[in-house]
Design a protein around this motif. Structure first.
Motif, PDB file in Angstrom:
ATOM      1  N   ALA A 101       0.804  -1.219   0.000  1.00 19.75           N
ATOM      2  CA  ALA A 101       0.000   0.000   0.000  1.00 19.75           C
ATOM      3  C   ALA A 101       0.839   1.273   0.000  1.00 19.75           C
ATOM      4  O   ALA A 101       0.373   2.308   0.453  1.00 19.75           O
ATOM      5  CB  ALA A 101      -0.946  -0.001   1.195  1.00 19.75           C
ATOM      6  N   LEU A 102       2.072   1.193  -0.504  1.00 19.51           N
ATOM      7  CA  LEU A 102       2.894   2.406  -0.557  1.00 19.51           C
ATOM      8  C   LEU A 102       2.251   3.434  -1.475  1.00 19.51           C
ATOM      9  O   LEU A 102       2.030   4.586  -1.102  1.00 19.51           O
ATOM     10  CB  LEU A 102       4.306   2.081  -1.043  1.00 19.51           C
ATOM     11  N   ALA A 103       1.971   3.014  -2.701  1.00 18.87           N
ATOM     12  CA  ALA A 103       1.264   3.870  -3.655  1.00 18.87           C
ATOM     13  C   ALA A 103      -0.207   3.469  -3.649  1.00 18.87           C
ATOM     14  O   ALA A 103      -0.532   2.283  -3.646  1.00 18.87           O
ATOM     15  CB  ALA A 103       1.853   3.710  -5.052  1.00 18.87           C
ATOM     16  N   ARG A 104      -1.058   4.432  -3.642  1.00 17.26           N
ATOM     17  CA  ARG A 104      -2.488   4.166  -3.550  1.00 17.26           C
ATOM     18  C   ARG A 104      -3.005   3.584  -4.855  1.00 17.26           C
ATOM     19  O   ARG A 104      -2.830   4.173  -5.926  1.00 17.26           O
ATOM     20  CB  ARG A 104      -3.239   5.447  -3.210  1.00 17.26           C
ATOM     21  N   VAL A 105      -3.657   2.441  -4.783  1.00 18.55           N
ATOM     22  CA  VAL A 105      -4.228   1.797  -5.963  1.00 18.55           C
ATOM     23  C   VAL A 105      -5.714   2.094  -5.985  1.00 18.55           C
ATOM     24  O   VAL A 105      -6.441   1.767  -5.059  1.00 18.55           O
ATOM     25  CB  VAL A 105      -4.000   0.273  -5.945  1.00 18.55           C
TER      26      VAL A 105
END
Length: 220
Positions: free
Chosen positions: A70-74
């Motif tokens: 969840a580092l970059a929001r999907v």
């Protein structure tokens, strides 16, 4: 279809992949977001930007590279990401998740606002080392993709084509898409000739992409 040059011997390939593994095993954290050009952080560490159509899988790819879910929001809603998101990788490199382009349902004003910021960033960022231009392996190259390549040529910004979602394509279709992407790269002065094939779901091509990116990191 890995993208690593055939001229590299096995020892060199192994060393590059190991360097990429070690780099991306280190902490990576979000540190800045910008919706306007004057909100960009001061130039510093080398930057690698990820660019592509809405829903091409930029955030999923960044998560796969860094080993974080969840580092970059999907988002399941194309066009939702309208800002540039900056991630510090171990104090050696910055990953930049650019807003997606080509979302047909976005208003013209909305497209102009967030794409304008993205394009200003591409033209004027002195520490931008390379743009990873993501193309969906499942579908044909769109006019918005071709427009992005033309802009990168005009801005003299080096870019490398990365096919995403390769796990959802049969071998024959994937081979044809790969050949098409190679032809696109040959047709653009700013394009790196090596095309990478990836899948965030299966990990295909992730070690090779890490290796390509690691070559730009500051020594640790």
């Amino acid at each position: 279809m890995t993208g690593l040059a055939d001229t590299r011997d096995e020892a060199e390939r192994a060393a590059l992949i190991e360097a990429g593994r070690l780099l991306f095993a280190r902490p990576c954290a979000f540190f800045h977001a910008a919706q306007k050009t004057d909100q960009l952080p001061p130039p510093g560490l080398p930057e690698i930007a990820f660019c592509g159509r809405s829903n091409v899988g930029k955030s999923s790819l960044i998560n796969a590279l860094t080993g974080q879910k969840a580092l970059a929001r999907v988002s399941q809603t194309p066009g939702r990401t309208r800002q540039l998101n900056f991630f510090d990788l171990a104090g050696r490199l910055v990953l930049v998740d650019l807003p997606g382009y080509g979302y047909a349902k976005a208003s013209k004003d909305m497209q102009r606002d967030w794409q304008g910021v993205m394009f200003d960033y591409l033209r004027g960022r002195p520490n931008l080392m390379r743009v990873m231009l993501l193309l969906d392996a499942r579908i044909e190259t769109k006019s918005a993709d071709r427009a992005a390549m033309a802009l990168l040529d005009a801005a003299a910004v080096a870019f490398q084509i990365v096919l995403t979602k390769a796990d959802d394509v049969g071998p024959q279709k994937l081979a044809a898409r790969f050949a098409e992407a190679e032809a696109l790269a040959r047709g653009h002065t700013a394009a790196h000739p090596l095309v990478l094939v990836t899948s965030s779901a299966t990990g295909l091509g992730i070690p090779e992409l890490r290796a390509e990116i690691a070559g730009f990191a500051q020594p640790g």
